[in-house]
Scaffold this active site. Structure first.
Site, PDB file in Angstrom:
ATOM      1  N   GLU A 179      15.657  -3.708  -0.453  1.00  0.00           N
ATOM      2  CA  GLU A 179      15.996  -2.804   0.646  1.00  0.00           C
ATOM      3  C   GLU A 179      16.816  -1.588   0.225  1.00  0.00           C
ATOM      4  O   GLU A 179      17.994  -1.474   0.602  1.00  0.00           O
ATOM      5  CB  GLU A 179      16.751  -3.572   1.744  1.00  0.00           C
ATOM      6  CG  GLU A 179      15.990  -4.764   2.295  1.00  0.00           C
ATOM      7  CD  GLU A 179      16.662  -5.377   3.521  1.00  0.00           C
ATOM      8  OE1 GLU A 179      17.808  -5.023   3.815  1.00  0.00           O
ATOM      9  OE2 GLU A 179      16.006  -6.199   4.188  1.00  0.00           O
ATOM     10  N   ASN A 305      10.459  -6.895   3.963  1.00  0.00           N
ATOM     11  CA  ASN A 305      11.413  -7.678   4.747  1.00  0.00           C
ATOM     12  C   ASN A 305      11.241  -7.246   6.188  1.00  0.00           C
ATOM     13  O   ASN A 305      11.410  -6.062   6.510  1.00  0.00           O
ATOM     14  CB  ASN A 305      12.860  -7.402   4.313  1.00  0.00           C
ATOM     15  CG  ASN A 305      13.168  -7.990   2.942  1.00  0.00           C
ATOM     16  OD1 ASN A 305      12.337  -8.665   2.347  1.00  0.00           O
ATOM     17  ND2 ASN A 305      14.368  -7.740   2.457  1.00  0.00           N
TER      18      ASN A 305
HETATM   19  C1  FCB Z   1      18.569  -8.280   4.987  1.00  0.00           C
HETATM   20  C2  FCB Z   1      19.227  -8.506   3.645  1.00  0.00           C
HETATM   21  C3  FCB Z   1      19.663  -9.940   3.427  1.00  0.00           C
HETATM   22  C4  FCB Z   1      20.238 -10.542   4.682  1.00  0.00           C
HETATM   23  C5  FCB Z   1      19.305 -10.349   5.856  1.00  0.00           C
HETATM   24  C6  FCB Z   1      19.767 -10.973   7.129  1.00  0.00           C
HETATM   25  O1  FCB Z   1      18.672  -6.936   5.330  1.00  0.00           O
HETATM   26  O2  FCB Z   1      18.348  -8.157   2.603  1.00  0.00           O
HETATM   27  O3  FCB Z   1      20.559  -9.955   2.350  1.00  0.00           O
HETATM   28  O4  FCB Z   1      21.486 -10.031   4.916  1.00  0.00           O
HETATM   29  O5  FCB Z   1      19.109  -8.980   6.056  1.00  0.00           O
END
Ligand code: FCB
Length: 455
Positions: A179, A305
């Site tokens: 991310e 993600n």
């Molecule tokens: C994402 C992150 C991970 C966790 C989730 C809930 O953005 O990559 O580390 O915090 O959210």
């Protein structure tokens, strides 16, 4: 492990709905679970420093101990094996490898820890998926400007070189970054993540350096690791306009530009989107000759993600995108306030596949936080997480039916853990962690996932 009877009806989705070679996993990250912050030569990370700054973490906590995974990893790998997953995504803490960010020699104790961990995965039939950067930059590099400075790209390459040489005989799946949106913009524009800077131009420069380091790491990892599969993980959102008015529709396009296209366009060979560059004006990052070609190096897979969709309205005068996120009413939300939308996941995957054709896609994170309670009988009946998980697996199946080459799903997260600025308040795990005793207890969702994976 048996699923509580009350969830039997939710098993409308089956493992056999997915191809036999589909990857099933769960995800974690170093700072969120390891603890052992001062052991075996680990250096300070920007998250240690950020947590030590009063007012930054909601419950005033830090990752010094977290889930004590550094010492309890065999138990955690046993639990993952018990779930029946065949892959485990973890991240490597750069400050364990180069405590000062750079150095003539990597820290052998740090490398040994990951070496043991990887062996432990392989012994248990878990395919290791390593993320090289899940936000814990060595503080020593931050002291010299961190990711704003182009030198940090070279430091990242040296770190990546050391790690992939050491683990590449056993780890074949590498994720360069987790991310970049969050590292860049939460860390350097909004300032609610480490290193806590609020400077939009700096955030954009950081973002460019993160993407550049991804592209430049690619050939290096391929050189060090036979049969490596290398990709990057992005946090992406399906975005829709609040109304069908021309103004809201245009605002949604602008927001999508900064939130999704800003990453996908350069990674897939289109350079930074012209409409966003125009909006940014002088804030745009400095890009050197050859950078965009490096960023566009074709990767082996894209990690997505997915957590929630965003609804956007026109908001003249608000930020560079002149838009705002609208809180839609009457929608289901997690304890974090994130909208629950399995359909959004299908829409997103389909869009990414159609617009960018990235080839293999893996959902490298998807999960939810609820007000879980440990009941007096020692169980955690997280019916909402079960429902969330089952419905998102259904959405994954739907995306595949639309032709999306989705190859795997990693649930976030194996364990409750340190949820960044929220501290330990937010629980995302399939297993409950009692932070006082470090006892792990599989929640109903963990039982459900295990049952699902058993077929
Ligand atoms: C994402 C992150 C991970 C966790 C989730 C809930 O953005 O990559 O580390 O915090 O959210």
């Amino acid at each position: 492990m048996t699923a509580p009877k009350s969830f039997a009806g939710m098993l409308a989705i089956h493992r056999t709905d997915f191809p036999a070679d589909f990857r099933w996993g769960c995800s974690t990250s170093s700072y969120q679970i390891e603890g052992a912050a001062h052991e075996d030569g680990r250096g300070e990370s920007i998250w240690d420093r950020f947590c030590a700054t009063p007012g930054k973490i909601r419950d005033g906590s830090n990752g010094d101990v977290a889930c004590d995974h550094y010492h309890r990893w065999p138990e955690d790998m046993e639990m993952a094996k018990g779930l029946g997953v065949n892959a485990y995504r973890f991240s490597i803490a750069w400050p364990r490898i180069f405590p000062q960010g750079v150095g003539a020699q990597p820290n052998a104790q740090g490398l040994d820890f990951y070496s043991r961990l990887v062996d432990g995965m392989l012994e248990r039939g878990l395919q290791p998926w390593a993320t090289l950067y899940h936000w814990d930059l060595p503080q020593a590099l931050q002291d010299q400007g961190g990711w704003v400075k182009r030198d940090t790209v070279d430091a990242y390459l040296a770190y990546t070189d050391a790690v992939t040489r050491h683990l590449g005989d056993r780890v074949k799946h590498w994720i360069t970054h987790n991310e970049p949106f969050c590292s860049a913009f939460l860390g350097h524009h909004e300032g609610n993540h480490a290193p806590g800077i609020r400077d939009h131009a700096a955030a954009l420069q950081v973002c460019h350096h993160l993407l550049l380091s991804h592209g430049r790491a690619f050939p290096l990892i391929k050189r060090n690791v036979a049969d490596a599969k290398v990709g990057i993980t992005l946090s992406l959102h399906p975005i829709s306009p609040a109304t069908q008015s021309a103004a809201d529709v245009a605002a949604a396009v602008r927001h999508d530009g900064t939130r999704n296209r800003w990453f996908l366009d350069p990674l897939y060979g289109r350079g930074y989107p012209a409409d966003v560059l125009q909006m940014l004006g002088k804030l745009a990052p400095t890009v050197q000759d050859g950078d965009l070609a490096a960023i566009a190096t074709p990767a082996d897979f894209l990690g997505v993600n997915y957590y929630f969709p965003e609804t956007v309205a026109d908001a003249p005068g608000q930020g560079v995108t002149q838009s705002r996120i609208v809180e839609s009413h009457d929608v289901e939300r997690t304890a974090f306030g994130w909208e629950v939308s399995p359909q959004g996941m299908t829409t997103l995957l389909d869009r990414v596949h159609r617009d960018y054709a990235p080839g293999d896609i893996y959902l490298t994170e998807n999960g939810s936080t609820w007000d879980d309670q440990m009941l007096p009988d020692g169980t955690v009946n997280d019916a909402q997480r079960v429902s969330y998980l089952a419905r998102h697996l259904g959405a994954a199946k739907q995306a595949m039916a639309l032709g999306v080459p989705l190859k795997g799903y990693f649930y976030w997260s194996l364990l409750d853990n340190f949820e960044w600025a929220e501290g330990y308040i937010r629980r995302f795990g399939l297993a409950w962690v009692d932070y006082a005793t470090q006892k792990r207890t599989l929640k109903a969702s963990g039982h459900w996932y295990a049952n699902f994976l058993k077929g």
